[in-house]
Design an enzyme around this catalytic site. Structure first.
Site, PDB file in Angstrom:
ATOM      1  N   ASP A  24       8.992  10.701  21.270  1.00 32.96           N
ATOM      2  CA  ASP A  24       7.792  11.592  21.849  1.00 32.96           C
ATOM      3  C   ASP A  24       7.936  13.169  21.382  1.00 32.96           C
ATOM      4  O   ASP A  24       8.685  13.230  20.404  1.00 32.96           O
ATOM      5  CB  ASP A  24       7.928  11.591  23.510  1.00 32.96           C
ATOM      6  CG  ASP A  24       9.210  12.037  23.610  1.00 32.96           C
ATOM      7  OD1 ASP A  24      10.154  12.750  22.937  1.00 32.96           O
ATOM      8  OD2 ASP A  24      10.175  11.369  24.898  1.00 32.96           O
ATOM      9  N   ASP A  34       7.675  17.101  21.871  1.00 35.42           N
ATOM     10  CA  ASP A  34       7.657  18.098  22.796  1.00 35.42           C
ATOM     11  C   ASP A  34       6.965  19.481  21.902  1.00 35.42           C
ATOM     12  O   ASP A  34       7.588  19.756  21.026  1.00 35.42           O
ATOM     13  CB  ASP A  34       8.932  18.249  23.355  1.00 35.42           C
ATOM     14  CG  ASP A  34       9.247  17.131  24.126  1.00 35.42           C
ATOM     15  OD1 ASP A  34       8.497  16.596  25.029  1.00 35.42           O
ATOM     16  OD2 ASP A  34      10.703  16.791  24.063  1.00 35.42           O
ATOM     17  N   ASP A  94      20.877  21.728  24.036  1.00 34.62           N
ATOM     18  CA  ASP A  94      22.331  21.342  24.034  1.00 34.62           C
ATOM     19  C   ASP A  94      22.946  21.135  22.533  1.00 34.62           C
ATOM     20  O   ASP A  94      24.175  21.736  22.495  1.00 34.62           O
ATOM     21  CB  ASP A  94      22.348  20.127  24.749  1.00 34.62           C
ATOM     22  CG  ASP A  94      21.148  19.016  24.186  1.00 34.62           C
ATOM     23  OD1 ASP A  94      20.349  19.447  23.029  1.00 34.62           O
ATOM     24  OD2 ASP A  94      21.203  17.722  24.457  1.00 34.62           O
TER      25      ASP A  94
HETATM   26  P1  ATP Z   1      15.095  11.412  22.565  1.00 28.80           P
HETATM   27  O1  ATP Z   1      13.851  11.735  23.256  1.00 28.80           O
HETATM   28  O2  ATP Z   1      15.105  10.749  21.331  1.00 28.80           O
HETATM   29  O3  ATP Z   1      16.200  10.745  23.545  1.00 28.80           O
HETATM   30  P2  ATP Z   1      15.529  14.239  22.402  1.00 28.80           P
HETATM   31  O4  ATP Z   1      16.310  15.264  21.643  1.00 28.80           O
HETATM   32  O5  ATP Z   1      14.002  14.270  22.417  1.00 28.80           O
HETATM   33  O6  ATP Z   1      15.950  12.642  22.357  1.00 28.80           O
HETATM   34  P3  ATP Z   1      14.877  14.820  25.412  1.00 28.80           P
HETATM   35  O7  ATP Z   1      15.767  14.610  26.666  1.00 28.80           O
HETATM   36  O8  ATP Z   1      13.390  14.035  25.018  1.00 28.80           O
HETATM   37  O9  ATP Z   1      15.771  14.433  24.071  1.00 28.80           O
HETATM   38  O10 ATP Z   1      15.048  16.356  25.328  1.00 28.80           O
HETATM   39  C1  ATP Z   1      14.025  17.412  24.498  1.00 28.80           C
HETATM   40  C2  ATP Z   1      14.704  18.557  24.090  1.00 28.80           C
HETATM   41  O11 ATP Z   1      15.200  19.329  25.235  1.00 28.80           O
HETATM   42  C3  ATP Z   1      15.992  17.972  23.347  1.00 28.80           C
HETATM   43  O12 ATP Z   1      15.855  17.929  21.974  1.00 28.80           O
HETATM   44  C4  ATP Z   1      16.905  19.405  23.396  1.00 28.80           C
HETATM   45  O13 ATP Z   1      16.620  20.482  22.635  1.00 28.80           O
HETATM   46  C5  ATP Z   1      16.364  19.614  24.931  1.00 28.80           C
HETATM   47  N1  ATP Z   1      17.263  19.242  25.963  1.00 28.80           N
HETATM   48  C6  ATP Z   1      17.278  18.000  26.487  1.00 28.80           C
HETATM   49  N2  ATP Z   1      18.243  17.678  27.541  1.00 28.80           N
HETATM   50  C7  ATP Z   1      19.141  18.783  27.570  1.00 28.80           C
HETATM   51  C8  ATP Z   1      20.023  19.353  28.161  1.00 28.80           C
HETATM   52  N3  ATP Z   1      20.794  18.521  29.146  1.00 28.80           N
HETATM   53  N4  ATP Z   1      20.575  20.603  28.010  1.00 28.80           N
HETATM   54  C9  ATP Z   1      20.042  21.423  27.009  1.00 28.80           C
HETATM   55  N5  ATP Z   1      19.006  21.000  26.251  1.00 28.80           N
HETATM   56  C10 ATP Z   1      18.379  19.999  26.503  1.00 28.80           C
HETATM   57 MG    MG Z   2      12.388  13.275  23.490  1.00 27.74          MG
END
Ligand code: ATP
Ligand code: MG
Length: 372
Positions: free
Chosen positions: A44, A46, A118
């Site tokens: 996705d 963001d 994170d």
């Molecule tokens: P994927 O969607 O492939 O699982 P992602 O990194 O995009 O990986 P998401 O859960 O969609 O993970 O979160 C988007 C962004 O928000 C992350 O890349 C990170 O920058 C931030 N984020 C998500 N969860 C946390 C957390 N628990 N603590 C701090 N930042 C977070």
């Molecule tokens: Mg994501």
């Protein structure tokens, strides 16, 4: 390292352009930038901006604001698709007595937004106009070196939000990266922090881990660092779990649907059998013994992970059908074939026969043929 703009969802690009046109800052951020840099297909996209939620809402007709404490904008598209647009976050993070992280609703600068994320690899911003990556935390270097590094002091960041430890293991497998030594050593000592996480949130994480192309690797890695027992305290790795997770991985590659019931039925099966042996001693009724054993297993598991009612009902059905499938009776064959839980129960039996219960091979074979 560079990104191919044509790999970006055109809807995400048009949202960014529109925000820029209204003189706001706007970037793609997080997992999508990481994945684009690695040549992977992002799940996705963001977006972050300095526009406030109310300002975003004024710009986009198809916008819905969500979240009470920290408001986010969802830009809605057809077929339930939406793209999340967040305002830069800043301010302090406070930790409640129960150990839960509490975000105050403070907006901040892009730098502040970056250091609240994170991992360094998850804190990169893409400026689509210049194709530039904005990096405040050394994430680009860590992507090049395939290193997973926590932003800030690892222990503090795990205390703030213990789910970050699970995310690190998931990214380690997905990207084939290495968790930085210090962060890993601290993680191993802090696994018990996971006890305080609400079961509903852990359900989401569990599905991300195991309805995943790297399900087996995720299981083994979680087990190795000691996190698994905070998700499934009674589940031990065995051949059945391995073939079932392999089956899940294949289904994902083939775009076949998955259901959480199957996952829970697999993970809790051995445990269920143990309880069933006991409850069977206490009553002659097979149904009652079954129900009692199901209740005991589920009651224990939901202390860790929320299992919706419809899921536990299906788990119970799949397990109960095992008794019925194991005792082939021509009189009931037709009836069993039309049972709405036949398909899942048959798959379950087949996987058992291929792993921990080879004595069921003939029976599995019978049901394979009976469907034709
Ligand atoms: P994927 O969607 O492939 O699982 P992602 O990194 O995009 O990986 P998401 O859960 O969609 O993970 O979160 C988007 C962004 O928000 C992350 O890349 C990170 O920058 C931030 N984020 C998500 N969860 C946390 C957390 N628990 N603590 C701090 N930042 C977070
Ligand atoms: Mg994501």
């Amino acid at each position: 390292m560079s990104v191919e703009l044509k790999k970006i969802d055109p809807d995400a690009i048009s949202i960014v352009r529109k925000l820029l046109k209204h003189n706001f800052k706007a970037y793609l951020v997080g997992g999508c930038v990481r994945d684009l840099l690695l040549g992977l297909e992002p799940k996705d996209f963001d977006i972050v901006t300095n526009a406030r939620p109310e300002e975003i809402k004024k710009i986009f007709k198809n916008c819905r604001l969500i979240g009470r404490r920290f408001r986010l904008a969802h830009i809605l598209f057809a077929n339930r698709k939406f793209i999340e647009v967040a305002t830069f976050r800043g301010g302090d993070v406070t930790i409640s007595k129960a150990g839960q992280v509490q975000y105050d609703n403070d907006y901040g600068t892009i730098e502040e937004d970056a250091i609240r994320r994170d991992l360094t690899i998850n804190a990169l911003y893409l400026d689509i106009k210049t194709k530039e990556i904005i990096d405040f935390v050394g994430g680009l270097k860590d992507i090049k070196n395939k290193i997973i590094k926590v932003i800030g002091e690892p222990k503090q960041r795990y205390i703030e939000d213990p789910v970050r430890m699970i995310r690190m293991i998931r990214f380690e497998q997905k990207l084939d990266f290495t968790i930085e030594n210090n962060a890993l050593n601290i993680l191993k000592k802090q696994v018990a922090l996971l006890e305080n996480i609400p079961p509903a949130r852990l359900l989401d994480e569990v599905l991300k881990l195991f309805h995943n192309e790297n399900a087996i690797a995720n299981f083994k890695a979680l087990d190795k660092v000691g996190l698994l027992k905070y998700l499934f305290s009674e589940t031990k790795y065995n051949k059945f779990i391995e073939v079932a997770l392999k089956n899940t991985e294949d289904r994902i590659k083939e775009n076949k649907p998955l259901t959480p019931s199957f996952l829970f039925a697999v993970f809790l099966w051995e445990n269920f059998l143990k309880y069933f042996k006991n409850t069977s001693k206490k009553t002659k009724s097979k149904i009652l013994a079954h129900q009692n054993a199901v209740e005991l297993v589920i009651k224990k598991q939901v202390k860790q992970i929320m299992i919706p009612r419809w899921v536990s009902a299906q788990v119970s059905d799949i397990w109960f059908m095992q008794h019925r499938l194991e005792k082939v009776n021509p009189k009931y064959t037709q009836k069993i074939l039309t049972n709405k839980r036949f398909r899942a129960s048959y798959d379950f039996l087949l996987l058992r026969s291929k792993s921990i219960s080879p004595e069921l091979e003939n029976i599995a074979d019978f049901w394979t043929k009976a469907q034709k």
